[in-house]
Design a protein around this motif. Structure first.
Motif, mmCIF file in Angstrom:
data_model
loop_
_atom_site.group_PDB
_atom_site.id
_atom_site.type_symbol
_atom_site.label_atom_id
_atom_site.label_comp_id
_atom_site.label_asym_id
_atom_site.label_seq_id
_atom_site.Cartn_x
_atom_site.Cartn_y
_atom_site.Cartn_z
ATOM 1 N N ALA A 69 13.320 -59.100 -2.966
ATOM 2 C CA ALA A 69 12.837 -57.804 -2.703
ATOM 3 C C ALA A 69 14.207 -56.774 -3.295
ATOM 4 C CB ALA A 69 12.351 -57.457 -1.295
ATOM 5 N N ASN A 70 15.415 -57.075 -2.823
ATOM 6 C CA ASN A 70 16.489 -56.201 -3.125
ATOM 7 C C ASN A 70 16.789 -56.316 -4.853
ATOM 8 O OD1 ASN A 70 17.951 -54.718 -0.779
ATOM 9 N ND2 ASN A 70 17.545 -56.674 0.048
ATOM 10 N N SER A 71 16.661 -57.367 -5.237
ATOM 11 C CA SER A 71 16.725 -57.746 -6.624
ATOM 12 C C SER A 71 15.590 -56.873 -7.351
ATOM 13 C CB SER A 71 16.814 -59.178 -7.052
ATOM 14 O OG SER A 71 17.842 -59.872 -6.198
ATOM 15 N N LEU A 72 14.413 -57.041 -6.888
ATOM 16 C CA LEU A 72 13.552 -56.256 -7.300
ATOM 17 C C LEU A 72 13.586 -54.717 -7.523
ATOM 18 C CD1 LEU A 72 10.379 -55.973 -8.829
ATOM 19 C CD2 LEU A 72 9.557 -56.134 -6.553
ATOM 20 N N LYS A 73 14.349 -54.505 -6.500
ATOM 21 C CA LYS A 73 14.639 -52.907 -6.272
ATOM 22 C C LYS A 73 15.636 -52.455 -7.208
ATOM 23 C CE LYS A 73 16.502 -49.658 -2.690
ATOM 24 N NZ LYS A 73 17.057 -49.625 -1.367
ATOM 25 N N MET A 74 16.424 -53.299 -7.612
ATOM 26 C CA MET A 74 17.558 -53.022 -8.542
ATOM 27 C C MET A 74 17.003 -52.885 -9.847
ATOM 28 S SD MET A 74 20.761 -55.467 -7.736
ATOM 29 C CE MET A 74 21.684 -54.798 -9.039
ATOM 30 N N ARG A 75 15.993 -53.731 -10.078
ATOM 31 C CA ARG A 75 15.359 -53.965 -11.581
ATOM 32 C C ARG A 75 14.552 -52.580 -11.773
ATOM 33 N NH1 ARG A 75 10.531 -58.085 -12.763
ATOM 34 N NH2 ARG A 75 12.019 -59.470 -13.249
ATOM 35 N N LEU A 76 13.652 -52.020 -10.718
ATOM 36 C CA LEU A 76 12.924 -51.051 -10.886
ATOM 37 C C LEU A 76 13.800 -49.719 -10.871
ATOM 38 C CD1 LEU A 76 9.968 -51.645 -8.453
ATOM 39 C CD2 LEU A 76 10.100 -52.182 -10.824
ATOM 40 N N ALA A 77 14.677 -49.594 -10.140
ATOM 41 C CA ALA A 77 15.610 -48.531 -10.243
ATOM 42 C C ALA A 77 16.566 -48.418 -11.626
ATOM 43 C CB ALA A 77 16.712 -48.688 -8.984
ATOM 44 N N MET A 78 16.918 -49.412 -11.903
ATOM 45 C CA MET A 78 17.573 -49.362 -13.397
ATOM 46 C C MET A 78 16.538 -48.990 -14.381
ATOM 47 S SD MET A 78 20.805 -49.451 -14.145
ATOM 48 C CE MET A 78 21.796 -50.686 -13.116
ATOM 49 N N ILE A 79 15.239 -49.398 -14.283
ATOM 50 C CA ILE A 79 14.639 -48.834 -15.438
ATOM 51 C C ILE A 79 14.503 -47.472 -15.476
ATOM 52 C CG2 ILE A 79 12.080 -48.999 -15.976
ATOM 53 C CD1 ILE A 79 11.937 -51.830 -14.954
ATOM 54 N N ILE A 80 14.338 -46.813 -14.384
ATOM 55 C CA ILE A 80 14.374 -45.359 -14.524
ATOM 56 C C ILE A 80 15.721 -44.441 -14.359
ATOM 57 C CG2 ILE A 80 12.042 -45.533 -13.389
ATOM 58 C CD1 ILE A 80 13.605 -44.311 -10.730
ATOM 59 N N ALA A 81 16.679 -45.362 -14.952
ATOM 60 C CA ALA A 81 18.154 -44.440 -14.807
ATOM 61 C C ALA A 81 18.016 -43.234 -15.664
ATOM 62 C CB ALA A 81 19.009 -45.794 -15.048
ATOM 63 N N ASP A 82 17.574 -43.325 -16.996
ATOM 64 C CA ASP A 82 17.495 -42.284 -17.748
ATOM 65 C C ASP A 82 16.624 -41.274 -17.591
ATOM 66 O OD1 ASP A 82 19.507 -43.760 -19.386
ATOM 67 O OD2 ASP A 82 18.171 -44.702 -20.836
ATOM 68 N N ALA A 126 21.071 -58.316 -2.763
ATOM 69 C CA ALA A 126 20.450 -58.974 -4.153
ATOM 70 C C ALA A 126 20.987 -60.660 -4.326
ATOM 71 C CB ALA A 126 20.379 -58.233 -5.283
ATOM 72 N N PHE A 127 20.513 -61.175 -5.309
ATOM 73 C CA PHE A 127 20.975 -62.236 -5.677
ATOM 74 C C PHE A 127 22.373 -62.577 -6.195
ATOM 75 C CE2 PHE A 127 16.620 -63.415 -7.644
ATOM 76 C CZ PHE A 127 15.963 -63.247 -6.505
ATOM 77 N N THR A 128 23.219 -63.487 -5.418
ATOM 78 C CA THR A 128 24.514 -63.795 -5.681
ATOM 79 C C THR A 128 24.653 -65.243 -6.540
ATOM 80 O OG1 THR A 128 24.747 -64.679 -3.389
ATOM 81 C CG2 THR A 128 25.159 -62.494 -3.805
ATOM 82 N N SER A 129 23.567 -65.973 -6.500
ATOM 83 C CA SER A 129 23.629 -67.151 -7.403
ATOM 84 C C SER A 129 22.344 -67.803 -7.884
ATOM 85 C CB SER A 129 24.369 -68.213 -6.600
ATOM 86 O OG SER A 129 23.522 -68.744 -5.535
ATOM 87 N N ALA A 130 22.541 -68.723 -8.753
ATOM 88 C CA ALA A 130 20.944 -69.174 -9.174
ATOM 89 C C ALA A 130 20.200 -69.674 -8.137
ATOM 90 C CB ALA A 130 21.295 -70.301 -10.490
ATOM 91 N N ALA A 131 20.763 -70.220 -7.067
ATOM 92 C CA ALA A 131 20.038 -70.645 -5.805
ATOM 93 C C ALA A 131 19.076 -69.638 -5.200
ATOM 94 C CB ALA A 131 21.031 -71.289 -4.850
ATOM 95 N N ASP A 132 19.312 -68.436 -5.392
ATOM 96 C CA ASP A 132 18.403 -67.433 -4.885
ATOM 97 C C ASP A 132 17.353 -67.068 -5.908
ATOM 98 O OD1 ASP A 132 20.463 -66.826 -3.011
ATOM 99 O OD2 ASP A 132 21.836 -65.427 -4.180
ATOM 100 N N ASP A 133 17.298 -67.527 -7.164
ATOM 101 C CA ASP A 133 16.379 -67.182 -8.349
ATOM 102 C C ASP A 133 14.744 -67.180 -7.526
ATOM 103 O OD1 ASP A 133 18.208 -67.034 -9.972
ATOM 104 O OD2 ASP A 133 17.730 -68.778 -11.122
ATOM 105 N N ALA A 134 14.017 -66.339 -7.778
ATOM 106 C CA ALA A 134 12.598 -66.160 -7.450
ATOM 107 C C ALA A 134 11.990 -66.864 -8.674
ATOM 108 C CB ALA A 134 12.059 -64.895 -7.330
ATOM 109 N N ILE A 135 11.550 -67.953 -8.568
ATOM 110 C CA ILE A 135 10.772 -68.707 -9.446
ATOM 111 C C ILE A 135 9.378 -69.557 -8.865
ATOM 112 C CG2 ILE A 135 12.768 -69.352 -10.968
ATOM 113 C CD1 ILE A 135 13.019 -72.105 -9.350
ATOM 114 N N TYR A 136 8.357 -69.325 -9.728
ATOM 115 C CA TYR A 136 7.311 -69.947 -9.365
ATOM 116 C C TYR A 136 7.150 -71.346 -9.804
ATOM 117 C CZ TYR A 136 2.236 -70.398 -8.304
ATOM 118 O OH TYR A 136 0.970 -70.485 -7.765
#
Length: 484
Positions: free
Chosen positions: A215-228, A245-255
């Motif tokens: 959820a925190n990684s998603l928050k980073m994505r959404l926030a950065m999209i509106i940065a400009d 947010a994620f600190t290694s590949a072990a955290d990846d959100a993968i289906y």
């Protein structure tokens, strides 16, 4: 003439009378179709629905690999040339997200709220998980169309919902995400084995702590999209989210897909089971990777006949047998689909530092981490990544054309291979790589999808207002966050 015994006639009459008075209403019941579905199954189905939507290669639904020139077509080239209307692609995308994903999530939310058997902490976690996937899905819709039905979008009694302004939706999604993050309790259970992002992994069983990082990684994505468009809000959100947010590949959100149909990856369905030969790599991507001796090439693509990697011309008719096609990993039934990964988060951190946000480290460190994570996740080695990063054209110390946006934009576009929708979003906001329209393109490269025909016919008043508000219902209308 045949004679019947009286006893036989009486018996037949009794049986006939019994059959006539028998309750036949049970014939209307389908024993294979449940009368009620529980919240866990609805949540799992929503996860599957949004994953399939973003993963599919079906040209009636998802053409973002073609728009971003990761792939191109062979015989049928309309979609590579940005024909959205013949197959009604925007409508299929819209209906799938609203009808099949958001409706399931809304119903799951009702059922969880009504379930008196759940302990309070588990209920709170499940509602938070539903909210996170709801935010994820609405973000896909708003990044596709701009203004969208939002507040009353799922009200079945309102067949003509009003549209909310895209920026208003975005800010509300960030607020909702914050509330969901605050409600997650790692000490309690959530949906457990019914969800497929973390619980399905045999080596790393999921926990609510994993959902907090997601959820925190998603928050980073959404926030950065509106940065400009809203730098202050983006800065605040990124700085809040990055430490969690994620600190290694072990955290990846993968289906995690299955090897058993119908729960296989749609790529396998489209590339293998169908027997069709519709796609090859686009030379835009393949030539860029060739010029950099990119170590991901043998994972992304199969070699062309005669050896080496060769891409077809976007929009042209390309012979399948002459060019590189999708690599063997993508053809596996159970090939996983990425929602967000560590590589993406590290690119976001690199960008955050360039924008003056306080997330720790240097832009070069995070950029190197991102590129390395991408290479390793596809099967390459850290040594290969180090060699790759040492090239002047790749190294972050050599800013090159476009400055940091150019450097991050090109590498992120390559790292987002097979994730066409996110690659499209990043290309629109960073303006790199500098793509050129496909051969015989019907329009400029789309910056958004036009609204569905169904909205134009059934919700015309609100459709007209939305089209006017965004500056016209055409593919060249920019998103509110696409300022440059």
């Amino acid at each position: 003439m045949k004679k019947f015994k009286l006893s036989s006639i009486i018996l037949s009459s009794v049986l006939l009378a019994a059959s006539c008075t028998k309750d036949l209403t049970n014939l209307n019941n389908n024993p294979k179709k449940p009368l009620a579905v529980d919240a866990a199954n609805l949540f799992a189905n929503a996860e599957l629905g949004i994953t399939d939507l973003l993963t599919s290669t079906n040209v009636n639904l998802n053409i973002f690999r073609l728009i971003t020139q990761q792939w191109t077509q062979t015989t049928y080239t309309d979609e590579s040339r940005y024909d959205l209307s013949t197959r009604n692609i925007p409508q299929n995308w819209w209906h799938t997200a609203y009808r099949d994903v958001l409706n399931d999530l809304a119903e799951a939310q009702k059922l969880v709220n009504a379930d008196a058997t759940l302990d309070a902490a588990t209920k709170k976690n499940q509602l938070a998980q539903i909210e996170i996937v709801t935010v994820y899905t609405y973000a896909v819709l708003v990044n596709t169309f701009g203004d969208i039905p939002y507040g009353e979008a799922l009200n079945i009694d309102d067949l003509s919902p009003e549209y909310a302004e895209a920026e208003t939706v975005y800010l509300d999604l960030l607020d909702r995400l914050d509330a969901a993050i605050d409600n997650l309790d790692p000490a309690a259970q959530g949906f457990a084995a019914s969800e497929r992002l973390y619980e399905a992994r045999p080596l790393t069983p999921g926990t609510i702590a994993s959902w907090q990082k997601f959820a925190n990684s998603l928050k980073m994505r959404l926030a950065m999209i509106i940065a400009d468009a809203n730098n202050a809000r983006a800065k605040q959100a990124v700085e809040e989210a990055s430490p969690n947010a994620f600190t290694s590949a072990a955290d990846d959100a993968i289906y995690s897909y299955s090897t058993i149909p119908p729960n296989t990856n749609p790529l396998w369905v489209d590339l293998v089971q169908s027997g069709r030969l519709d796609f090859v790599g686009a030379r835009t991507l393949v030539d860029t990777m060739n010029a950099l001796s990119d170590p991901r090439r043998p994972f992304y693509f199969n070699e062309a006949p005669g050896g080496g990697f060769k891409g077809g011309t976007p929009g042209a008719s390309n012979s399948y047998s002459s060019f590189s096609n999708a690599g063997e990993l993508l053809r596996r039934k159970d090939f996983s689909s990425v929602w967000i990964d560590y590589a993406e988060v590290e690119f976001l951190r690199a960008e955050a530092i360039e924008r003056g946000y306080a997330v720790g480290g240097t832009a070069a460190q995070h950029y190197n981490n991102a590129v390395t994570a991408s290479i390793v996740s596809w099967g390459g080695s850290e040594d290969a990544a180090n060699t790759y990063l040492a090239q002047p054209e790749v190294a972050y110390t050599n800013a090159g054309p476009g400055g940091w946006k150019g450097k991050i934009g090109v590498q992120k576009w390559m790292a987002l291979y097979n994730r066409g929708f996110e690659a499209w979003t990043e290309w629109r906001r960073l303006d790199y790589p500098q793509l050129q329209p496909a051969s015989r393109a019907q329009s400029a490269i789309p910056l958004r999808f036009t609204y569905p025909v169904s909205e134009q016919n059934l919700n015309k008043i609100n459709y007209d207002k939305a089209a006017s508000n965004i500056g016209g219902d055409v593919v060249t209308t920019k998103m509110f966050w696409d300022r440059f």
